[in-house]
Design a protein around this motif. Structure first.
Motif, PDB file in Angstrom:
ATOM      1  N   ASP A 182       0.840  -1.195   0.000  1.00 14.68           N
ATOM      2  CA  ASP A 182       0.000   0.000   0.000  1.00 14.68           C
ATOM      3  C   ASP A 182       0.879   1.252   0.000  1.00 14.68           C
ATOM      4  OD1 ASP A 182      -2.014   1.812   0.292  1.00 14.68           O
ATOM      5  OD2 ASP A 182      -2.383   1.377   2.416  1.00 14.68           O
ATOM      6  N   THR A 183       1.344   1.622  -1.200  1.00 10.17           N
ATOM      7  CA  THR A 183       2.180   2.814  -1.328  1.00 10.17           C
ATOM      8  C   THR A 183       2.004   3.393  -2.722  1.00 10.17           C
ATOM      9  OG1 THR A 183       4.409   3.676  -0.930  1.00 10.17           O
ATOM     10  CG2 THR A 183       4.285   1.620  -2.165  1.00 10.17           C
ATOM     11  N   TRP A 193       4.257   9.157  -2.989  1.00  8.67           N
ATOM     12  CA  TRP A 193       4.659   9.158  -1.571  1.00  8.67           C
ATOM     13  C   TRP A 193       6.160   8.880  -1.449  1.00  8.67           C
ATOM     14  CZ3 TRP A 193       7.108   6.789   2.387  1.00  8.67           C
ATOM     15  CH2 TRP A 193       6.815   7.219   3.676  1.00  8.67           C
ATOM     16  N   CYS A 203      25.248   1.141   7.493  1.00 12.68           N
ATOM     17  CA  CYS A 203      25.329   2.198   6.472  1.00 12.68           C
ATOM     18  C   CYS A 203      26.563   3.079   6.637  1.00 12.68           C
ATOM     19  CB  CYS A 203      24.072   3.056   6.487  1.00 12.68           C
ATOM     20  SG  CYS A 203      22.590   2.106   6.170  1.00 12.68           S
ATOM     21  N   ARG A 237       5.787  -1.759   4.192  1.00  9.25           N
ATOM     22  CA  ARG A 237       5.940  -0.580   3.332  1.00  9.25           C
ATOM     23  C   ARG A 237       6.872   0.480   3.929  1.00  9.25           C
ATOM     24  NH1 ARG A 237       0.443   3.121   3.579  1.00  9.25           N
ATOM     25  NH2 ARG A 237       0.527   3.548   5.821  1.00  9.25           N
ATOM     26  N   SER A 238       7.080   0.423   5.254  1.00  2.31           N
ATOM     27  CA  SER A 238       7.927   1.455   5.864  1.00  2.31           C
ATOM     28  C   SER A 238       9.417   1.212   5.595  1.00  2.31           C
ATOM     29  CB  SER A 238       7.658   1.569   7.364  1.00  2.31           C
ATOM     30  OG  SER A 238       8.102   0.413   8.026  1.00  2.31           O
ATOM     31  N   ILE A 269      10.423   0.127   0.714  1.00  5.40           N
ATOM     32  CA  ILE A 269      10.588   1.169  -0.308  1.00  5.40           C
ATOM     33  C   ILE A 269      11.994   1.778  -0.302  1.00  5.40           C
ATOM     34  CG2 ILE A 269       8.144   1.820  -0.271  1.00  5.40           C
ATOM     35  CD1 ILE A 269       9.340   4.274   1.530  1.00  5.40           C
ATOM     36  N   LEU A 270      12.740   1.509   0.770  1.00  3.31           N
ATOM     37  CA  LEU A 270      13.987   2.259   0.983  1.00  3.31           C
ATOM     38  C   LEU A 270      15.240   1.594   0.410  1.00  3.31           C
ATOM     39  CD1 LEU A 270      13.483   3.282   4.727  1.00  3.31           C
ATOM     40  CD2 LEU A 270      13.149   4.723   2.722  1.00  3.31           C
ATOM     41  N   LEU A 274      16.987   0.706  14.807  1.00  2.00           N
ATOM     42  CA  LEU A 274      17.228   0.276  13.426  1.00  2.00           C
ATOM     43  C   LEU A 274      18.006  -1.021  13.521  1.00  2.00           C
ATOM     44  CD1 LEU A 274      17.404   0.601  10.380  1.00  2.00           C
ATOM     45  CD2 LEU A 274      19.188   2.294  10.671  1.00  2.00           C
ATOM     46  N   MET A 334      12.641  -0.623  11.592  1.00  2.00           N
ATOM     47  CA  MET A 334      13.212   0.707  11.831  1.00  2.00           C
ATOM     48  C   MET A 334      12.144   1.647  12.374  1.00  2.00           C
ATOM     49  SD  MET A 334      15.111   3.239   9.148  1.00  2.00           S
ATOM     50  CE  MET A 334      13.814   3.258   7.950  1.00  2.00           C
ATOM     51  N   ASN A 378      10.950   7.640  11.867  1.00  2.00           N
ATOM     52  CA  ASN A 378      10.955   9.040  12.315  1.00  2.00           C
ATOM     53  C   ASN A 378      12.118   9.366  13.228  1.00  2.00           C
ATOM     54  OD1 ASN A 378       8.283  11.124  12.945  1.00  2.00           O
ATOM     55  ND2 ASN A 378       8.446   9.896  11.116  1.00  2.00           N
ATOM     56  N   VAL A 409      14.937   7.636  13.566  1.00  6.17           N
ATOM     57  CA  VAL A 409      16.205   7.518  12.829  1.00  6.17           C
ATOM     58  C   VAL A 409      16.431   8.769  11.984  1.00  6.17           C
ATOM     59  CG1 VAL A 409      17.470   6.187  11.085  1.00  6.17           C
ATOM     60  CG2 VAL A 409      16.073   4.997  12.789  1.00  6.17           C
ATOM     61  N   PHE A 410      15.363   9.243  11.375  1.00  6.84           N
ATOM     62  CA  PHE A 410      15.462  10.436  10.527  1.00  6.84           C
ATOM     63  C   PHE A 410      16.014  11.619  11.318  1.00  6.84           C
ATOM     64  CE2 PHE A 410      13.974  14.268   8.539  1.00  6.84           C
ATOM     65  CZ  PHE A 410      14.048  14.013   7.185  1.00  6.84           C
ATOM     66  N   ALA A 444      20.462   7.844   1.804  1.00 11.37           N
ATOM     67  CA  ALA A 444      19.333   7.225   2.507  1.00 11.37           C
ATOM     68  C   ALA A 444      18.022   7.946   2.217  1.00 11.37           C
ATOM     69  CB  ALA A 444      19.586   7.207   4.011  1.00 11.37           C
ATOM     70  N   ASN A 445      18.057   9.269   2.252  1.00 10.09           N
ATOM     71  CA  ASN A 445      16.821  10.036   2.082  1.00 10.09           C
ATOM     72  C   ASN A 445      17.219  11.448   1.642  1.00 10.09           C
ATOM     73  OD1 ASN A 445      14.549  11.755   2.638  1.00 10.09           O
ATOM     74  ND2 ASN A 445      13.718  10.124   3.927  1.00 10.09           N
ATOM     75  N   ASN A 488      18.631   3.114  -0.833  1.00  7.48           N
ATOM     76  CA  ASN A 488      19.646   2.986   0.218  1.00  7.48           C
ATOM     77  C   ASN A 488      20.345   1.634   0.084  1.00  7.48           C
ATOM     78  OD1 ASN A 488      21.118   2.698   2.557  1.00  7.48           O
ATOM     79  ND2 ASN A 488      19.515   3.462   3.917  1.00  7.48           N
TER      80      ASN A 488
END
Ligand code: UT7
Length: 314
Positions: A29-30, A34, A112, A151-152, A155-156, A189, A204, A207, A209-210, A243-244, A271
């Motif tokens: 579901d993505t 997004w 990483c 999905r969290s 996607i990464l 993580l 992970m 939020n 980690v970000f 990563a982002n 990533n």
């Protein structure tokens, strides 16, 4: 003793199979919108039958070719990976056999931040005179530890490899490096198995980690420039862990570096953990953006947490 450790060759490799955001939106579901807005990632490369060693081999051969040295001239191989092909032997020894080297070879695990830790370790061998030429590789098959229904995280991540040949020189090379670890964040993580013989997948607290990534990497970038006595104007390129895009742009903003001086490749491969910095580096060396003499700031953070930076005159 060698005065400096210089990067004399770079190489990278991405497996041919590509999974786009639209492909993922068919199974979880993505949406492409997004993923693109929140991360900057458009696609990732995913292995079919290739191993972490196979990816490392292809990247290493290219780095050795650019360096113009024979494999017999290598004194050490350090392979940074989160996804070794087996618990043992070390994937680095598989790589040693695959490329026909005979020097010592070991794996280094710092997720990483692995490439930064490996580059810093290699520099120590070179500066003490214990080694002249070191092959430093980041290679990952992260797709094997991703829960493709989550999905969290699905996607990464992606698969790939990057490599450099670091060599002792009188000419400037690595100017500064800094490493950190803080085990208080182990579960933020991680791979969620309890014991080594249980299967686990990446989980992970995205939020958290970000925020930590932005804060630690921004502080680190500022400290690194201050300690070297370099202004952000003197910095030619930031080559960050991919990563982002929002993490990368926040750090660049903090050190007043415009995004046109930042190497961003994550839209193409997501990533790739320890492989992401050498993948970005090799891309920009081969497309002519990074030139001899340029000042590069490489930095990354990953599980543990562990983080670090290397400032290098290319
Ligand atoms: O390499 C080492 C370090 N790793 C990182 O640096 C990754 C750090 N973290 C991140 O990059 C970001 O936190 C993520 C990309 C993982 C998530 O972005 P976010 O802006 O922090 O989103 P969020 O987790 O706060 O989620 C926002 C919303 C939630 O829905 P509600 O509760 O607002 O209704 C999530 O359920 O987005 C939802 N969501 C998704 N929606 C569509 C989470 N994942 C997805 C998804 N597609 N894939």
């Amino acid at each position: 003793m060698n005065k400096f450790a210089r990067i004399i060759g770079t190489g990278s490799y991405l497996p041919p199979n590509v999974v786009t955001n639209d492909d993922l939106s068919k199974t979880i579901d993505t949406t492409d919108e997004w993923i693109t807005t929140r991360t900057g990632i458009k696609q990732r490369h995913v292995v079919s039958n290739e191993s972490t060693c196979d990816l490392a081999e292809k990247a290493s051969i290219k780095a050795l070719e650019m360096a113009g040295i024979d494999v017999s001239e290598l004194d050490l191989i350090i392979l940074a990976t989160t996804t070794p092909d087996k618990i043992f032997p070390a994937t680095a020894t598989m790589l040693q056999k695959a490329i026909g080297a005979s020097c010592p070879a070991f794996d280094l695990q710092s997720v990483c931040a692995g490439f930064i830790f490996a580059l810093t370790t290699a520099e120590q061998y070179i500066k003490t005179g214990a080694a002249k030429n070191v092959l430093v590789v980041g290679s990952e098959t992260m797709s094997r530890i991703v829960d493709w229904n989550d999905r969290s995280t699905a996607i990464l991540f992606g698969d790939g490899a990057g490599a450099v040949v670091l060599s002792g020189s009188e000419e400037t090379g690595i100017l500064h490096s800094k490493l950190f670890s803080d085990g208080t964040y182990l579960s933020s993580l991680q791979v969620n198995n309890n014991f080594i013989n249980e299967t686990g997948f990446i989980e992970m607290a995205g939020n958290e980690v970000f925020k930590i990534a932005v804060n630690r990497l921004s502080e680190l970038a500022e400290e690194t420039l201050n300690e070297v006595g370099m202004s952000s104007e003197e910095l030619d390129w930031m080559v960050p862990h991919q990563a982002n895009i929002r993490i990368i742009s926040s750090v660049a903003k903090r050190i007043k570096t415009p995004m046109d001086k930042v190497i961003v490749t994550l839209e193409n491969h997501g990533n790739t953990s320890a492989a992401s910095i050498p993948l970005a580096l090799d891309t920009a060396v081969r497309d002519g953006r990074i030139k001899k003499g340029d000042n590069l700031l490489m930095e990354g953070i990953g599980g543990g947490f562990s983080w670090g930076s290397v400032l290098v005159q290319f």
